[in-house]
Design a protein around this motif. Structure first.
Motif, PDB file in Angstrom:
ATOM      1  N   GLY A  30       0.814  -1.220   0.000  1.00 16.96           N
ATOM      2  CA  GLY A  30       0.000   0.000   0.000  1.00 16.96           C
ATOM      3  C   GLY A  30       0.836   1.254   0.000  1.00 16.96           C
ATOM      4  N   VAL A 121      -4.789  -2.649  -5.071  1.00 14.69           N
ATOM      5  CA  VAL A 121      -6.002  -2.100  -5.667  1.00 14.69           C
ATOM      6  C   VAL A 121      -6.517  -0.900  -4.878  1.00 14.69           C
ATOM      7  N   LYS A 122      -6.421  -0.961  -3.558  1.00 15.45           N
ATOM      8  CA  LYS A 122      -6.909   0.106  -2.673  1.00 15.45           C
ATOM      9  C   LYS A 122      -5.775   0.598  -1.770  1.00 15.45           C
ATOM     10  N   GLU A 124      -4.776   3.531  -0.666  1.00 16.41           N
ATOM     11  CA  GLU A 124      -5.058   4.545   0.346  1.00 16.41           C
ATOM     12  C   GLU A 124      -5.778   3.948   1.548  1.00 16.41           C
ATOM     13  N   ARG A 125      -6.644   2.971   1.331  1.00 14.90           N
ATOM     14  CA  ARG A 125      -7.372   2.345   2.432  1.00 14.90           C
ATOM     15  C   ARG A 125      -6.445   1.556   3.344  1.00 14.90           C
TER      16      ARG A 125
END
Length: 431
Positions: A30, A121-122, A124-125
Motif C-alpha cells: 500500500g 487495488v486500494k 489509500e485504504r
C-alpha cells in the motif's frame, strides 16, 4: 507439550501472527503503490493521514526496514509456533515437515497474496491507517532500523545507488503527456487538448505558425495617400506594418486605434502616419513558442516581425497565433481555413497549395511531415524534387494527392485523400 501453553492458546497466537504478517505485507504494498501526486495534493490540503504517509515515504529505506523487521519477526515466530503444534499432533519426525507445508500455504494465501492484492487495488485504504501504527513503531525500533539501514545502504552504494530518499518522482514531459492522456474522463477532452498543446509549445517555433511574408497586409508609403487612407478605413486587422517599397524596409506598426488621431484632422500626411506608428518588434524565426509567449509578456507586445538569420522579413506572428496553438482556432479564422480546405462529396479535400501543413494535420487529423517545408506546395515540391510539367499524382505517407492547378511555379490547388496504394507521379511514370 507443557501445560503452561495449551494448544488453543498457541492456535490463537498463530492466527494473530498470521494476521500481523498480512498487515505488514499489505502495508508495504500500500505504501509503495499509493499515488504520490494525489498524496502530495492531499498533504498540501492539510490532511493529517497524507502528511504522515509523506513523512514515512520521505525515507523509504527506513519505512521498508521497519516493515520487514516486523514481518520477519512475526513470520519466524509463527513458524516456531506452527512447528510446536505440528509436533504435538504428528510427532517429532513428520511434524516439522507438515507444519512447513501447511504454514507456507496459509501464509501465501492469507498473509501475502490476498492482502498485497487488496493493497495494490486500494492503496489509500491500507496506507493511511497503517501509517498510524508504522510511525510510532519506527520510533520504537529506530536503533535496530538504523543498524539495518546502515548495512543495507552501504551495500546499495557498492551497487551504484547513491540517492535513497523518496524525492525522485519528477515527471518528464513525455511522462506528463501520458498522465494527461490516461486521465480519461477525469479531465475533459477539451482541457486535455489544451494541456497537451502547452507541452508542445517548446517543440514549435514562430516560423511554424507565422503569417508568411506574401500574405502580410501592410501600408506601403510608396502608395498614394488616398489608397493608404482607404486601406486604413477598410482594414480587417487592428495592427498594420508600415514600410516603404518593400516589407524589408519596415518602419513601424500602426495600431488603427491610433489612426483615429490623424484621421480626425482635416489634413492627413504620410509623416503623420509614420509618427503614430510604433517601433517594430523583431523576432528570430527559430524562437520556440513558449519563449516567445514570455517575450510578448515582457515586452508588452502583441505582434512581432519574424526575420531570418540575414535579417530579411519572413512574416509576422501575433499573440493570438500562439494562443490558438493552446486553445484551438478562433471562430474568426475558421472561414479562412475552410476556404483553404474544401471537402468534396467523394471524401477528398481540395486544398490550397499555400495552406500550412500543421493546419492541415490539425484540421483533418493527417500526419504529413512537418520537419521540412511549411506549406503543402513546399512538401509536394520537396517530394517530387522538381516542378511538374502539369497535373500529376503522388503519395506522401498514406495521403494520396493530385495536383489540379499550377501558376507561376506555384502549386495552387491539390486534391488530397487518405489511401494506401502508392501512385507514382506522372513524370516518373512516363520514364
Amino acid at each position: 507439550m507443557n501445560d503452561d501453553f495449551p494448544v488453543g492458546l498457541l492456535f490463537g497466537l498463530l492466527f494473530l501472527l498470521i494476521a500481523l504478517s498480512g498487515f505488514f505485507s499489505s502495508s508495504e504494498t500500500g505504501m509503495m503503490s499509493i499515488n504520490r501526486y494525489r498524496l502530495s495534493h492531499q498533504a498540501n490540503s492539510g490532511q493529517r493521514n497524507a502528511k504522515r504517509v509523506m513523512r514515512l515515504l520521505a525515507r523509504p529505506d527506513r519505512l521498508i526496514g521497519v516493515i520487514l523487521i516486523g514481518n520477519n519477526f512475526v513470520n519466524n515466530l509463527a513458524a516456531s509456533i506452527a512447528t510446536i503444534i505440528a509436533i504435538h499432533f504428528f510427532g517429532d519426525v513428520s511434524g516439522p515437515a507438515i507444519s512447513t507445508a501447511i504454514l507456507t500455504i496459509v501464509v501465501l494465501i492469507f498473509a501475502e497474496v490476498t492482502p498485497k492484492t487488496f493493497a495494490a487495488v486500494k492503496p489509500e485504504r491500507i496506507a493511511y491507517p497503517a501509517s498510524m501504527i508504522l510511525e510510532p513503531l519506527l520510533k520504537l525500533l529506530y536503533p535496530l532500523v538504523w543498524v539495518v539501514n546502515v548495512i543495507s545502504n552501504g551495500l546499495l552504494r557498492l551497487l551504484g545507488v547513491k540517492n535513497i530518499d523518496g524525492n525522485g518522482d519528477n515527471l518528464t514531459r513525455d511522462e506528463l503527456r501520458t498522465v494527461v492522456h490516461e486521465a480519461g474522463t477525469l479531465i475533459p477532452h477539451r482541457h486535455q487538448a489544451m494541456l497537451l498543446s502547452i507541452l508542445d509549445l517548446e517543440n514549435v517555433t514562430v516560423n511554424d505558425i507565422m503569417v508568411p511574408r506574401h500574405e502580410v497586409v501592410g501600408i506601403d508609403l510608396d502608395d498614394s495617400l488616398e489608397d493608404i487612407l482607404t486601406q486604413i478605413r477598410t482594414s480587417q486587422h487592428t495592427r498594420l506594418p508600415v514600410f516603404k517599397g518593400d516589407i524589408n524596409s519596415i518602419i513601424g506598426m500602426l495600431h488603427l486605434r491610433n489612426a483615429a488621431r490623424f484621421l480626425s484632422r482635416g489634413e492627413v500626411t504620410k509623416a503623420a502616419i509614420v509618427q503614430e506608428a510604433r517601433e517594430p518588434y523583431f523576432i528570430p524565426e527559430s524562437t520556440p513558442l513558449h519563449t516567445q509567449l514570455l517575450n510578448f509578456q515582457k515586452q508588452k507586445r502583441r505582434i512581432g516581425i519574424v526575420v531570418d538569420e540575414y535579417g530579411d522579413v519572413e512574416g509576422l506572428v501575433t499573440l493570438e497565433d500562439i494562443l490558438e496553438e493552446i486553445v484551438g482556432e478562433f471562430t474568426t479564422d475558421v472561414a479562412g481555413q475552410e476556404q483553404d480546405m474544401l471537402p468534396q462529396s467523394d471524401g477528398s479535400h481540395v486544398i490550397d497549395g499555400t495552406a500550412n501543413i500543421r493546419d492541415i494535420n490539425k484540421s483533418l487529423g493527417w500526419h504529413l511531415p512537418t520537419d521540412g517545408p511549411k506549406t503543402l506546395n513546399g512538401v509536394i515540391l520537396e517530394h517530387l524534387e522538381s516542378f511538374p510539367d502539369g497535373p500529376a499524382c503522388l503519395q506522401i505517407g498514406n495521403i494520396r494527392m493530385e495536383i489540379l492547378e499550377m501558376r507561376d511555379n506555384l502549386i495552387t490547388s491539390v486534391s488530397c485523400w487518405p489511401g494506401t496504394r502508392r501512385v507514382l507521379a506522372e513524370s516518373d511514370a512516363g520514364d
